[in-house]
Write an enzyme that holds these catalytic residues in place. Structure first.
Site: not given
Length: 347
Positions: A12, A14, A98, A136, A174, A248
Site C-alpha cells: 500500500h 502513495h 481500490k 479503504h 491500514h 500507506d
C-alpha cells in the site's frame, strides 16, 4: 546484530506524480522490491490505459539500475465496467482495484457512492478474474464519530460484501481497530487479509496532540485508542498470514500539512522498515518479521517471493528533519528522532 530479510514489498503505497514522485520514489525503491501503487491522483487512475501510462511515469522516475516493480491499481467508481476489469487483468500490470468510499480520504471525491447498487457487476467480474479489492474501510456519514467509522464500515458494508461474494479477494487496508483485527481473523484465510502501517502499530491518538497539535501524525483512518494499537501489534506479531506490510506512505508538501485544513497522510517510506523492526523487537517477535514483510503479501497475491535481500543492522541513526524536493519540503515520520535499526545493503 544484523537481520537478513528477503526483500520486502509494500502492499500500500502513495507515490503521487510530478515533482513529488520524482523525489519520493527512490526511497521506496531502495527498500522494497515491489509496491501496490495507489490510484488516487488528480484525475484518478480509473482505466487500464491510465494505469499503464502512470506505471511508465514511475519507471522513468526510478534511479538507474533500480529493479523496483510498481504494481498498478484501478480507482473504483460508480461507472467502472466489468469490461475494464477484464482489460486490467489482460494488461499484466494491474493487480487490484481500490475502493474509496466517496469523501473518505485524500482525493476520494470520485469514489463509490453505492457499492451494492452500482458496483455489483464489477465485483462479480473481479471474482472471475481473481482481482483483489483493496478497501479503504471507513464510512463517510457525518453522523458517525470519526473514531467509529472503521467499525461501522465493517458492520454495514464489509461483512455483507464478504457474505455475498465469499470468493472475492479483499484486502482491508491500514487496519486501525480491534474490530478490524477480529473481522479479518473471522474470515476465510486466503480471501480476506489486511495491510498494517507503521503509524498504526506505534502511535495512538495521543500522538495527535502531544505538546500541541501534531499535523504530521494526522492520517486517515485516524489514529485510535491504545487498546486498538495493542490489538494490531498482537495480530501482526502472532505470525498470522492474514496480515502483511503496507506502509500507506503518503507524501504531502509541508505547507499542505501545516495549514488550517491540513492533508491526511504520513510520509514513512524512509523509516518504515526500521519502525516495523522496532515493533517486532519490542514484542519479542523478530523471528516473525520476515514473514510479515516479505512472505505473506506475495502469497496472498499469488506472486513469487523476491530473490534479493536487504539487511537491517542494529545501529542507531537519526531520521532527517525533512526531505527537500523541487516544489517544497516533506516531513517524514519520526523526523529528527533516533531509530535503532538501519537498512544498509542489498545482497
Amino acid at each position: 546484530m544484523e537481520l537478513s530479510l528477503v526483500r520486502p514489498d509494500d502492499w500500500h503505497l502513495h507515490l503521487r506524480d510530478g515533482d513529488i514522485l520524482q523525489s519520493v520514489v527512490s526511497q521506496s525503491a531502495k527498500h522494497f522490491g515491489r509496491a501496490i501503487v495507489m490510484p488516487n491522483l488528480r484525475p484518478p487512475i480509473t482505466t487500464t490505459a491510465a494505469a499503464v501510462a502512470y506505471r511508465e511515469e514511475i519507471l522513468k522516475a526510478l534511479p538507474p539500475k533500480s529493479y523496483f516493480d510498481p504494481l498498478m491499481t484501478l480507482y473504483l467508481t460508480d461507472n467502472t465496467s466489468p469490461k475494464e476489469i477484464k482489460a486490467a487483468r489482460r494488461s499484466g500490470v494491474v493487480y487490484a482495484v481500490k475502493l474509496y468510499p466517496a469523501g473518505a480520504t485524500t482525493n476520494s471525491q470520485d469514489g463509490v457512492t453505492d457499492l451494492f447498487g452500482r458496483c455489483l457487476p464489477v465485483l462479480e467480474e473481479m471474482v472471475e478474474q481473481n482481482m483483489p479489492l483493496l478497501v479503504h474501510g471507513e464510512v463517510t456519514d457525518p453522523e458517525v464519530d470519526v473514531f467509529d467509522r472503521e467499525k461501522v464500515f465493517i458492520d454495514s458494508t464489509l461483512r455483507p460484501l464478504v457474505q455475498q461474494l465469499p470468493r472475492l479477494k479483499v484486502v482491508m487496508e491500514h487496519v486501525t481497530t480491534l474490530d478490524a483485527v477480529k473481522f479479518v481473523e473471522s474470515c476465510a484465510e486466503g480471501f480476506v487479509a489486511a495491510t498494517v502501517t507503521p503509524q498504526h502499530l506505534l502511535l495512538n491518538r495521543n500522538a495527535l496532540f502531544k505538546g500541541g497539535l501534531q499535523p504530521h501524525n494526522y492520517c486517515l483512518p485516524v489514529l485510535k485508542r491504545e487498546i486498538h494499537r495493542q490489538a494490531i501489534v498482537a495480530a501482526v506479531t502472532s505470525g498470522s498470514k492474514r496480515f502483511f506490510l503496507g506502509t500507506d506512505s503518503a507524501p504531502h508538501e509541508r505547507q499542505k500539512k501545516e495549514c488550517p485544513c491540513g492533508c491526511a497522510g504520513i510520509y514513512n517510506a524512509p523509516v518504515a522498515l526500521a519502525l516495523y523492526a522496532k515493533v517486532f523487537e519490542e514484542a519479542g517477535a523478530l523471528d516473525k518479521l520476515e514473514a510479515f514483510t516479505s512472505f505473506n503479501g506475495p502469497e496472498f497475491y499469488g506472486l513469487p517471493r523476491n530473490t534479493s535481500f536487504i539487511t537491517l543492522r542494529k545501529k542507531p541513526w537519526k531520521v532527517p528533519d525533512s526531505y527537500e524536493f523541487a516544489s517544497g519540503t516533506i516531513i517524514p515520520m519520526f523526523a529528527g528522532e533516533t531509530l535503532d535499526w538501519l537498512p544498509i545493503v542489498d545482497s
